[in-house]
Scaffold this motif. Structure first.
Motif, PDB file in Angstrom:
ATOM      1  N   UNK A 223     -10.641   4.934  -0.348  1.00  9.09           N
ATOM      2  CA  UNK A 223      -9.907   4.421  -1.568  1.00  9.09           C
ATOM      3  C   UNK A 223      -8.273   4.202  -1.588  1.00  9.09           C
ATOM      4  N   UNK A 224      -7.911   4.537  -0.313  1.00  4.32           N
ATOM      5  CA  UNK A 224      -6.422   4.298  -0.009  1.00  4.32           C
ATOM      6  C   UNK A 224      -5.929   3.127   0.075  1.00  4.32           C
ATOM      7  N   UNK A 225      -4.600   2.894  -0.259  1.00  4.65           N
ATOM      8  CA  UNK A 225      -4.083   1.438  -0.262  1.00  4.65           C
ATOM      9  C   UNK A 225      -4.241   1.018   1.226  1.00  4.65           C
ATOM     10  N   UNK A 226      -4.460  -0.540   1.033  1.00  2.00           N
ATOM     11  CA  UNK A 226      -4.815  -1.185   2.250  1.00  2.00           C
ATOM     12  C   UNK A 226      -4.220  -2.728   2.315  1.00  2.00           C
ATOM     13  N   UNK A 227      -3.461  -2.989   3.365  1.00  2.00           N
ATOM     14  CA  UNK A 227      -2.878  -4.356   3.299  1.00  2.00           C
ATOM     15  C   UNK A 227      -3.272  -5.273   4.369  1.00  2.00           C
ATOM     16  N   UNK A 228      -3.807  -6.507   4.069  1.00  2.00           N
ATOM     17  CA  UNK A 228      -4.323  -7.140   4.983  1.00  2.00           C
ATOM     18  C   UNK A 228      -3.332  -8.355   4.949  1.00  2.00           C
TER      19      UNK A 228
END
Length: 247
Positions: A223-228
């Motif tokens: 649930x940690x932030x993720x950037x594609x």
């Protein structure tokens, strides 16, 4: 364990930014995306070496970057020999190329070189070591419209992958692949078999869809932030977030 960072794409959607700079070497919060990823990999004691697979167009960019980078673990740049987006090997094609070019016969962790994430990769490595099975890292985007933009995974009550679909028109879940995979040594044979059968080498997700029907694939949901980083907007958003977190 060996790590493979996928960095052989041509990032045509980010032109002109990526016409003369590979996407993983674009700066986020003052340093290349690649360095944010390697910082995470450095924390995993079991990783013996990191391979960065790129293409003929950008090989010299990565070698120049590596010459000025203070690496904690051995890092090697691999050139997959392609020269344009039209002749690219594809993500799984590059995994296959790296495995065979370097005779890798070990557990492997694969990370897409254009993804940024707050997740600690050592948590995933510990999850993997307890199971010694295939693992895919997922992020719940919690929006079915947004899910149409990603590789979407369905899991069962035991968190095992039962379906993978790339950019589905009607998503069956909101669990998106983050481009992070861990495969035990035995799966290398299946990677070779998949390619030998003439299956699509373009997306690693296509291999997961094939693999889960032949071997267990566990999911690790973060649930940690993720950037594609697939657009200028996503790059700017990541820049703002990383700048904010570094202050």
């Amino acid at each position: 364990m060996h790590a493979i960072i996928l960095a052989a794409g041509y990032a045509t959607r980010l032109h002109p930014l990526t016409e003369n700079t590979p996407k993983p070497l674009l700066n986020v919060a003052g340093k290349p995306m690649m360095e944010h990823i390697i910082k995470k990999l450095d924390r995993i004691e079991s990783i013996a070496k990191i391979y960065v697979i790129t293409n003929d167009k950008f090989e010299r960019h990565f070698k120049k970057w590596l010459a000025g980078f203070d690496a904690q673990k051995p890092i090697e740049i691999i050139n997959d020999g392609t020269k344009s987006n039209e002749d690219r090997l594809g993500a799984l094609g590059d995994v296959h190329y790296a495995i065979n070019a370097k005779s890798i016969d070990d557990d492997i962790m694969i990370v897409a070189g254009d993804n940024l994430f707050e997740l600690n990769l050592d948590d995933v490595a510990n999850f993997f070591s307890k199971r010694k099975s295939n693992v895919i890292v997922l992020h719940d985007v919690k929006d079915f419209e947004l899910a149409k933009e990603y590789g979407i995974v369905e899991v069962d009550k035991n968190s095992l992958v039962v379906n993978f679909e790339e950019k589905p028109k009607s998503p069956k879940s909101t669990l998106a692949s983050t481009g992070i995979y861990l495969f035990p040594r035995k799966t290398i044979e299946l990677v070779n078999k998949y390619i030998a059968q003439g299956n699509s080498p373009d997306k690693t997700g296509s291999f997961i869809e094939w693999l889960h029907k032949r071997d267990a694939v566990h999911s690790f949901v973060t649930d940690k932030k993720w950037y594609d980083i697939g657009s200028v907007e996503q790059l700017e958003k990541a820049n703002k977030e990383y700048d904010k977190n570094s202050k």
